[in-house]
Design a protein around this motif. Structure first.
Motif, PDB file in Angstrom:
ATOM      1  N   HIS A  15       0.871  -1.174   0.000  1.00  0.00           N
ATOM      2  CA  HIS A  15       0.000   0.000   0.000  1.00  0.00           C
ATOM      3  C   HIS A  15       0.904   1.219   0.000  1.00  0.00           C
ATOM      4  O   HIS A  15       1.637   1.454   0.950  1.00  0.00           O
ATOM      5  CB  HIS A  15      -0.895   0.002   1.242  1.00  0.00           C
ATOM      6  CG  HIS A  15      -1.879  -1.116   1.238  1.00  0.00           C
ATOM      7  ND1 HIS A  15      -3.002  -1.116   0.455  1.00  0.00           N
ATOM      8  CD2 HIS A  15      -1.885  -2.293   1.893  1.00  0.00           C
ATOM      9  CE1 HIS A  15      -3.666  -2.230   0.635  1.00  0.00           C
ATOM     10  NE2 HIS A  15      -3.017  -2.974   1.497  1.00  0.00           N
ATOM     11  N   GLU A  18      -0.600   7.338  -2.811  1.00  0.00           N
ATOM     12  CA  GLU A  18      -0.963   7.306  -4.225  1.00  0.00           C
ATOM     13  C   GLU A  18      -0.477   8.507  -5.030  1.00  0.00           C
ATOM     14  O   GLU A  18      -0.112   8.379  -6.187  1.00  0.00           O
ATOM     15  CB  GLU A  18      -2.475   7.155  -4.357  1.00  0.00           C
ATOM     16  CG  GLU A  18      -2.921   5.791  -3.873  1.00  0.00           C
ATOM     17  CD  GLU A  18      -4.417   5.718  -3.676  1.00  0.00           C
ATOM     18  OE1 GLU A  18      -5.115   6.576  -4.240  1.00  0.00           O
ATOM     19  OE2 GLU A  18      -4.862   4.823  -2.950  1.00  0.00           O
ATOM     20  N   LYS A  20      -2.054  10.641  -6.607  1.00  0.00           N
ATOM     21  CA  LYS A  20      -2.759  10.738  -7.886  1.00  0.00           C
ATOM     22  C   LYS A  20      -3.446  12.091  -8.009  1.00  0.00           C
ATOM     23  O   LYS A  20      -3.601  12.613  -9.108  1.00  0.00           O
ATOM     24  CB  LYS A  20      -3.808   9.628  -7.988  1.00  0.00           C
ATOM     25  CG  LYS A  20      -3.248   8.222  -7.836  1.00  0.00           C
ATOM     26  CD  LYS A  20      -2.926   7.623  -9.158  1.00  0.00           C
ATOM     27  CE  LYS A  20      -2.687   6.116  -9.034  1.00  0.00           C
ATOM     28  NZ  LYS A  20      -2.050   5.562 -10.216  1.00  0.00           N
ATOM     29  N   GLN A  21      -3.886  12.648  -6.876  1.00  0.00           N
ATOM     30  CA  GLN A  21      -4.735  13.837  -6.946  1.00  0.00           C
ATOM     31  C   GLN A  21      -3.993  15.053  -7.499  1.00  0.00           C
ATOM     32  O   GLN A  21      -4.618  15.975  -8.002  1.00  0.00           O
ATOM     33  CB  GLN A  21      -5.371  14.145  -5.570  1.00  0.00           C
ATOM     34  CG  GLN A  21      -4.418  14.546  -4.467  1.00  0.00           C
ATOM     35  CD  GLN A  21      -3.560  13.380  -3.971  1.00  0.00           C
ATOM     36  OE1 GLN A  21      -3.805  12.215  -4.297  1.00  0.00           O
ATOM     37  NE2 GLN A  21      -2.535  13.676  -3.200  1.00  0.00           N
ATOM     38  N   ASP A 180      -6.354   7.077 -16.031  1.00  0.00           N
ATOM     39  CA  ASP A 180      -7.505   7.567 -15.271  1.00  0.00           C
ATOM     40  C   ASP A 180      -8.227   8.669 -16.066  1.00  0.00           C
ATOM     41  O   ASP A 180      -9.439   8.598 -16.329  1.00  0.00           O
ATOM     42  CB  ASP A 180      -7.000   8.099 -13.921  1.00  0.00           C
ATOM     43  CG  ASP A 180      -8.116   8.567 -13.003  1.00  0.00           C
ATOM     44  OD1 ASP A 180      -9.303   8.371 -13.374  1.00  0.00           O
ATOM     45  OD2 ASP A 180      -7.823   9.115 -11.926  1.00  0.00           O
ATOM     46  N   GLU A 211      -8.358  -0.285 -10.368  1.00  0.00           N
ATOM     47  CA  GLU A 211      -8.209  -0.170  -8.912  1.00  0.00           C
ATOM     48  C   GLU A 211      -9.331   0.694  -8.347  1.00  0.00           C
ATOM     49  O   GLU A 211      -9.803   1.633  -8.997  1.00  0.00           O
ATOM     50  CB  GLU A 211      -6.838   0.422  -8.560  1.00  0.00           C
ATOM     51  CG  GLU A 211      -5.722  -0.611  -8.626  1.00  0.00           C
ATOM     52  CD  GLU A 211      -4.440  -0.154  -7.937  1.00  0.00           C
ATOM     53  OE1 GLU A 211      -4.281   1.070  -7.756  1.00  0.00           O
ATOM     54  OE2 GLU A 211      -3.620  -1.006  -7.599  1.00  0.00           O
ATOM     55  N   ASP A 212      -9.748   0.374  -7.126  1.00  0.00           N
ATOM     56  CA  ASP A 212     -10.922   1.041  -6.573  1.00  0.00           C
ATOM     57  C   ASP A 212     -10.648   2.476  -6.118  1.00  0.00           C
ATOM     58  O   ASP A 212     -11.481   3.105  -5.486  1.00  0.00           O
ATOM     59  CB  ASP A 212     -11.543   0.214  -5.447  1.00  0.00           C
ATOM     60  CG  ASP A 212     -10.557  -0.046  -4.316  1.00  0.00           C
ATOM     61  OD1 ASP A 212      -9.482   0.578  -4.324  1.00  0.00           O
ATOM     62  OD2 ASP A 212     -10.873  -0.872  -3.442  1.00  0.00           O
ATOM     63  N   ASN A 213      -9.466   3.010  -6.477  1.00  0.00           N
ATOM     64  CA  ASN A 213      -9.212   4.416  -6.160  1.00  0.00           C
ATOM     65  C   ASN A 213      -9.587   5.336  -7.318  1.00  0.00           C
ATOM     66  O   ASN A 213      -9.274   6.517  -7.316  1.00  0.00           O
ATOM     67  CB  ASN A 213      -7.746   4.641  -5.779  1.00  0.00           C
ATOM     68  CG  ASN A 213      -6.788   4.218  -6.880  1.00  0.00           C
ATOM     69  OD1 ASN A 213      -7.215   3.719  -7.926  1.00  0.00           O
ATOM     70  ND2 ASN A 213      -5.498   4.409  -6.660  1.00  0.00           N
ATOM     71  N   LYS A 214     -10.233   4.767  -8.362  1.00  0.00           N
ATOM     72  CA  LYS A 214     -10.620   5.580  -9.512  1.00  0.00           C
ATOM     73  C   LYS A 214     -12.116   5.435  -9.799  1.00  0.00           C
ATOM     74  O   LYS A 214     -12.511   4.992 -10.883  1.00  0.00           O
ATOM     75  CB  LYS A 214      -9.821   5.145 -10.759  1.00  0.00           C
ATOM     76  CG  LYS A 214      -8.344   5.501 -10.684  1.00  0.00           C
ATOM     77  CD  LYS A 214      -7.584   5.083 -11.902  1.00  0.00           C
ATOM     78  CE  LYS A 214      -7.009   3.693 -11.800  1.00  0.00           C
ATOM     79  NZ  LYS A 214      -5.984   3.535 -10.783  1.00  0.00           N
ATOM     80  N   THR A 240      -7.008  -1.398  -4.204  1.00  0.00           N
ATOM     81  CA  THR A 240      -5.782  -0.679  -4.529  1.00  0.00           C
ATOM     82  C   THR A 240      -4.611  -1.310  -3.791  1.00  0.00           C
ATOM     83  O   THR A 240      -4.539  -1.269  -2.564  1.00  0.00           O
ATOM     84  CB  THR A 240      -5.934   0.796  -4.129  1.00  0.00           C
ATOM     85  OG1 THR A 240      -7.040   1.332  -4.847  1.00  0.00           O
ATOM     86  CG2 THR A 240      -4.689   1.587  -4.463  1.00  0.00           C
TER      87      THR A 240
END
Lengths: 524, 349, 185
Positions: A15, A18, A20-21, A180, A211-214, A240
């Motif tokens: 883990h 991320e 990503k933001q 994404d 992945e469940d973060n998107k 994720t």
């Protein structure tokens, strides 16, 4: 939430933060034309492409300027119209920092398209072979970063039947968000591409692993799927966990099938493609457009406005960085790819290629250098996180000792270089570096061995030929001698004179033989 | 940008783990058990730890300097501290100071640094030091104190310091009056005299389920052990396999004849079984590393502990069992390599 | 005493039988030793060892007629591989072999070539193409870098070019070994 549950778990994994933001909040921006484009001939796995143009030639956008030189190869197309100003060695994005053959194109600013081949509006009734040919023509390669020619990957004739197409939308590596954004903005293209790929492969179903973060991207895909009423394609959200986007790992997660250690996914009836590749396939098949650009994530605190950009291949990295607001005061180095698997660029001017998914400009303290290496304490943490279930520390010991047979006994080539082991190592050993060292050394040994085998064969062939020629020469001499011996007895000349004549004839024969030998290779 | 950055391979990200953190967590986990020992056996425990740790660190620094290695960079990994600490916990509380120093120095210099330092030692250094002392000084090494719940009061700090540094009992007293055998030692000598377990149980050294005092020391070490399993410093495999096999074998013999073989819990909670299972047998450098290998390794340590305790010449057996299995660890690892991803039945679709 | 003798004799017989059996049962059918040696040699066919090619050198080593340190192109790694194969002690390379040269291929300056075919005759692996009175060219992929074509050339138009590292042949360097460098902790 998910239409289909996750079928199995993978071993290990991490883990990670991320990040990503930073780059996934804004829409994809399309980049303008730089003053020149540098197009490497080797942007893919396999043989490099062969230039089809000459210096000074004018080319149109979408024109093929280099062709695939082998089965596993991919052509290169002009990303815009303009003039070829040079063909030569330029820095390419590669961990070695070396130069490679490139075509340099100076855009004329008109961005004028070449005449493109027609699309296949009725692709559902078109022969898959024809569409594979189109995919091959379009120069499409895996856009997840590996850049394996897609036409080769979708040619599964002679292998077992493909039941499942898996679309890799996991994008598990931190910082990277190009897939994404693409899914959020071009879900319809992706869905078209998936349908085409399924048709080409003859696959009954398709699973999109994300992945469940998107959640936004997954929703966009579901909406697009809903519009086409494609019941055989499902979006599966996977937890994720890095590296769930590894090909074998994703196949395991989605189907519960384990790709054999030395086999291809086709061995378990699966072919895996990246989402962006699917969109490129739709472009090529429906609109006849070759692959000339891609989405690149530009991120890290070293740039002012991180985001995603549609970038033409060959665009120099600084031009892309400038589009992202330019370098911030934290700009320090540039990584091509993500923090776990990317590599540092020696030369920051290198062009964007088909394999460039992310330009990461971390601040000095964002990705600090690893603390000094200490001896391995054999804690086994590396083995616990290894998604390939290897014994990283054993690999390390053998690679360090340069025992290249042993290191293969411990399955070096099953390592996917995901970096999990090095990340958790309490002794901060650059484990992946050791594996890459060992892999490239083994490949070099194999090349040397192949070369020496070739030399041995050629030398033996030459020896055999020389022996044959020698034998032939002797045979000829013998014949002549025999003829001579018969002559004097028939003519009744005196023996002394006959001997002189014979000697002269021998000299002549020898000369002839020498000439033969000298020209021998020409006869071959 | 410097050359190191471009030439280094991915990953460019490293986790929060470090050797120092691993060793630090081990030290934290040792605290409750250590305090319990101090509670039951007095200041000698703390003095031993101070002596052993400082001589271990000094010895490590000296050898590193001689070998031309970076000293402070290596010392902060805390591994020498852990070695000294573990050794001290295994020593009798009133051991003459120079024996403690000798054992600790031997552990670092011979068992660790001569093999190349941390990561390269085939044997557990603390146990190597312990065994050296046990075979060299059997008298002092078996002269344990009774827990203060029996003796009434453990020696004070001054008394302890006096005894440790002079090697003499306090004026007017003899060693025999002060010291007592450990419960394991008692069990072994009494059994050798053909006494029944039920008779031996009458001894004041016997607590609820182990040696009196010892059982609580064991409980606190158990707590520390669970802490490092939770923090994922060690895996559960070696402790569980070792204690499990010890219980199983001891249980088997106890079931056959409960009058000549003590109740299994006695084995766990008298002596060093718990400390050994969580902190000594799990030393990653010298133990087996593959998951199945750790189970085999732990189980065999447990069996050896029982065998040596029951039929061997020494009262406690953790040190010998661990060292014996250290020798076997590379072989165990070799034969217990895990199946790698992709080696399952070729066609399982 | 008698028991001891019998025991020892019995044991000896037992182990003898065991060894004999395993010698037959587990016998490894290997390549003839010369083939194995030949497989380790670099096959440049350069003759720098004093033999007329790699195979004759391999046979000479196998026959005990040559040292294992006479192959300059193979360098130290080949010498060590040979030592391991043959169970001999490594021998330092001979002087001229010790200085390892970068791997090279021959290159003919085509403007200068007079087409004499002498180099073609010298090439042990037929890696030079061309005809009499016509310009010659080296097939770089097949050239072993033996340099045998250099002396016969009357106009000295053949040069050795080091093989350049490309991104495809590049090797990751060995990571810096810890402990060797001094760290200021």
């Amino acid at each position: 939430m998910a239409d289909t549950g996750v079928a199995a778990r993978i071993h290990g994994g991490l883990h990670l933060d991320e990040h990503k933001q930073e780059s996934n909040a804004t829409a994809i921006r399309t980049l303008g034309l730089p003053t020149r484009l540098v197009l490497p001939m080797h942007q893919h796995i396999g043989e490099p492409a062969e230039p089809l143009v000459r210096v000074g030639e004018t080319v149109l956008k979408g024109q093929m300027i280099a062709r695939a030189s082998d089965y596993v190869s991919a052509p290169v197309h002009a990303p815009t119209s303009g003039r070829v100003t040079a063909i030569g060695e330029y820095p390419v994005p590669h961990p070695s920092g070396l130069h490679d053959l490139c075509i340099v194109l100076e855009p004329d600013g008109e961005d004028r398209w070449d005449t493109l081949p027609p699309g296949f509006p009725d692709w559902r009734s078109t022969d898959p072979a024809e569409m594979r040919e189109r995919i091959r023509w379009a120069g499409i390669v895996g856009l997840g970063g590996a850049a394996f020619p897609t036409a080769v990957k979708v040619n599964t004739s002679g292998q077992r039947r493909i039941e499942t197409l898996i679309i890799n939308a996991a994008e598990c590596e931190p910082y990277i968000t190009c897939d994404d954004r693409l899914m959020r903005e071009q879900a319809a293209d992706i869905v078209d591409g998936i349908a085409i790929l399924r048709h080409v492969l003859g696959a009954e179903r398709c699973l999109i692993g994300i992945e469940d973060n998107k959640p936004e991207a997954a929703e966009a895909l579901r909406a697009a799927l809903g519009a086409t009423v494609d019941a055989a394609t499902d979006v599966v959200e996977v937890p994720t966990l890095y590296p769930s986007g590894g090909e074998r790992q994703l196949i395991m997660l989605l189907t519960g099938r384990e790709v054999p250690s030395h086999g291809l996914p086709a061995a378990v009836g699966v072919v895996c493609q990246n989402v962006a590749t699917a969109a490129a396939v739709a472009d090529a098949v429906l609109r006849g457009r070759p692959l000339i650009d891609r989405i690149v994530t530009v991120t890290g605190r070293g740039v002012v406005q991180p985001g995603n950009f549609r970038v033409r291949f060959g665009t120099p990295a600084p031009f892309v960085i400038d589009a992202a607001g330019g370098r911030s005061t934290d700009y320090h180095r540039l990584i091509l790819g993500g923090p776990m698997m990317g590599f540092s660029l020696h030369d920051h001017q290198v062009p964007v290629t088909k394999a460039s998914n992310c330009l990461l400009a971390p601040a000095a303290d964002e990705l600090p250098p690893s603390p000094t290496e200490r001896p391995c304490i054999r804690c086994g943490e590396c083995a616990r996180v290894c998604p390939a279930q290897l014994l990283p520390q054993q690999l390390y010991w053998q690679a360090r000792a340069q025992d290249f047979d042993k290191v293969q006994d411990y399955h070096l080539f099953d390592c996917i270089e995901c970096g999990c082991c090095a990340y958790v190592c309490p002794a901060h050993i650059p484990l992946v570096h050791y594996y890459r060292f060992a892999k490239t050394a083994i490949w070099a040994h194999e090349r040397d061995r192949d070369k020496s085998d070739l030399a041995r064969r050629r030398h033996e062939a030459r020896q055999a030929r020389l022996e044959r020629l020698e034998a032939e020469r002797k045979a000829r001499l013998r014949q002549k001698k025999e003829a001579l011996e018969q002559q004097p007895s028939a003519a009744g000349k005196d023996p002394k004179r006959a001997a002189i004549e014979a000697a002269m004839q021998r000299v002549a024969a020898k000369k002839a033989a020498q000439l033969d030998a000298g020209q021998a290779p020409n006869d071959e | 940008m410097n050359a190191l950055d471009v030439n280094s391979s991915s990953p460019h990200l490293s986790g929060p783990h470090s050797v120092t953190r691993v060793m630090g967590l081990v030290l934290v986990a040792l605290l409750p058990g250590t305090l319990a020992m101090q509670w039951y056996f007095g200041w000698g425990v703390i003095i031993n730890i101070t002596l052993a740790v400082s001589s271990a660190v000094l010895a490590e620094a000296a050898v590193l300097a001689l070998r031309g290695r970076p000293v402070s960079h290596t010392l902060i990994d805390l591994s020498a501290v852990v070695t000294g600490w573990l050794l001290a916990l295994a020593l009798p509380p009133l051991l003459p100071w120079w024996q403690t120093v000798l054992g600790s120095t031997f552990a670092i210099v011979v068992a660790k640094q001569l093999y190349g330092g941390i990561g390269f030692n085939p044997f557990n250094p603390a146990m190597a030091g312990y065994v050296l002392l046990l075979v060299s000084f059997p008298v002092t090494m078996t002269r344990w104190l009774p827990p203060d719940v029996i003796s009434g009061a453990a020696p004070t700090l001054t008394e302890s310091l006096h005894m440790i540094f002079s090697g003499m009992p306090p004026d007017g007293q003899t060693w025999d009056a002060i010291s007592r055998a450990t419960p394991l030692d008692l069990m072994r000598t009494e059994l050798a005299q053909n006494r029944m377990i039920s008779e031996i149980r009458a001894s004041p050294l016997w607590g609820d389920y182990g040696g009196r005092g010892w059982e609580w020391v064991g409980n606190w070490f158990l707590l520390g052990g669970l802490f490092i399993i939770w923090r994922r410093v060690i895996s559960w495999r070696i402790p569980v396999a070792m204690l499990g096999s010890l219980l199983l074998v001891a249980g088997l013999f106890w079931a056959i004849d409960p009058e000549t073989h003590p109740f299994p819990a006695f084995h766990l909670f008298s002596g060093g079984a718990i400390l050994g299972a969580f902190f000594i047998a799990t030393d990653p450098v010298s133990a087996a590393t593959t998951p199945r290998g750790q189970l085999v390794y732990g189980a065999l340590v447990g069996v050896f502990v029982f065998v040596i305790r029951s039929w061997g010449g020494y009262p406690d057996a953790v040190a010998f069992s661990v060292l014996l299995m250290n020798m076997a660890a590379p072989t165990i690892d070799y034969y217990t390599q895990p199946r790698i991803f992709g080696q399952r039945g070729r066609d399982d679709a | 005493m008698i028991t001891a003798i019998f025991t020892i004799a019995g044991l000896a017989t037992l182990f003898g039988l065991l060894l004999g059996y395993s010698a037959i049962r587990f016998r490894v059918e290997g390549d003839p030793i010369a083939d194995q040696i030949d497989a380790l040699l670099p096959q440049t066919q350069c003759g720098q060892c004093g033999f007329a090619g790699c195979r004759p050198y391999a046979e000479a080593i196998a026959g005990g007629g040559a040292e294992i340190n006479r192959c300059p192109p193979g360098g130290e790694s080949t010498m060590i591989a040979l030592a391991e194969l043959l169970g001999r002690d490594p021998v330092p390379l001979e002087d001229e072999a010790a200085a390892e040269k970068p791997k090279s291929v021959a290159f003919i300056v085509e403007e200068e070539c007079i087409g004499c075919t002498l180099c073609i005759q010298a090439c042990p692996v037929d890696a030079i193409v061309g005809a009499a009175k016509q310009m010659h060219t080296v097939i770089a992929d097949e050239c072993t870098g033996c340099e045998l074509c250099l002396p016969p050339c009357p106009v000295e138009c053949i040069h050795m070019h080091p093989i350049e590292v490309t991104p495809q042949t590049w090797r990751w360097p060995h990571p810096p070994t810890p402990g060797r460098e001094v760290v200021n902790g």
